[in-house]
Design an enzyme around this catalytic site. Sequence first.
Site: not given
Ligand code: PMM
Length: 289
Positions: A223, A263
């Site tokens: 991030k 994650r």
């Molecule tokens: N961050 C993203 C997408 N989904 N789900 C949860 N539970 N927590 C998060 O911090 C989260 C998520 C954004 O990241 P991406 O676009 O790389 O998937």
Amino acid sequence: MRHPAGLPLELASLERTLVMGVVNVTPDSFSDGGRFLAPDAATAQARALAAAGADIIDVGGESTRPGAPRVGLDEELARVIPVIEQLAAEGMHVSVDTMRGAVAMEAVRAGACMVNDVSGGLGEPDMLPTIAELDVPYILMHWRGHSDVMTSLTEYDDVLSDVATELSQRVDAALALQVDPRRIVLDPGLGFAKDSKQNWVLLQGLETLKLLGRPLLIGASRKRFLGSLLAEPDGTPRAVFARDAATDAITAISAVHEVWAVRVHNVRASADAVRVAHAWLTGGDDESH
Ligand code: PMM
């Protein structure tokens, strides 16, 4: 490790922090957008993540990158359902990253064993009633608004206590709709309506967030706040793909605080880190996992 109810036994028997590997079946996610839009590319990536030690594969069909436009229901279903069917058929534990109850329902029918809702039930009115009907774990993330507006929603009196309070309010909303509280996992939603400093305050406050009494999930992977932390002297942020070591450091910190799951996009080092943290926590008494 305290697991949510409804988790497959194979995962519920693990004592350490779990690693969730990310597969975004989207053209526009900030880290892996466009790379896994074709179902074959997505399934190949999921296999690679599983081989690297992912316990769960999180499949999403809608980008939540700041500024991202919404995707239609049919398009979201078309992106994720064939991939989930395939991965579940291959024996992987799949979670679906969606704000829509209709997608959650179809995904669970297709074999997903968990629902990951970045909107904590606020994005779409059908989500919480759908979750009440299902019997899988539900990841409820702190969220204040869709991607097109979230960067303007970062006003807090005290980010840690405000996020804790707002998460509790969402749990109450879920309980009012008969969602089983034992199935809920909480996530402070790093980067979602938070600036860099606020993300660090939330990470510093993991023990406070644990007092909410639910398992926690942390999503810090690649991030922006990591890019800022590791910026060049001229202010150029660290490139997205060069943020994995920092992500792994956050995995280690999270695992030492007995966060339920992290994650991440790049699984290998995080899978090692959760095992190291577990050995450290137990003094090496439990090397079975
Ligand atoms: N961050 C993203 C997408 N989904 N789900 C949860 N539970 N927590 C998060 O911090 C989260 C998520 C954004 O990241 P991406 O676009 O790389 O998937």
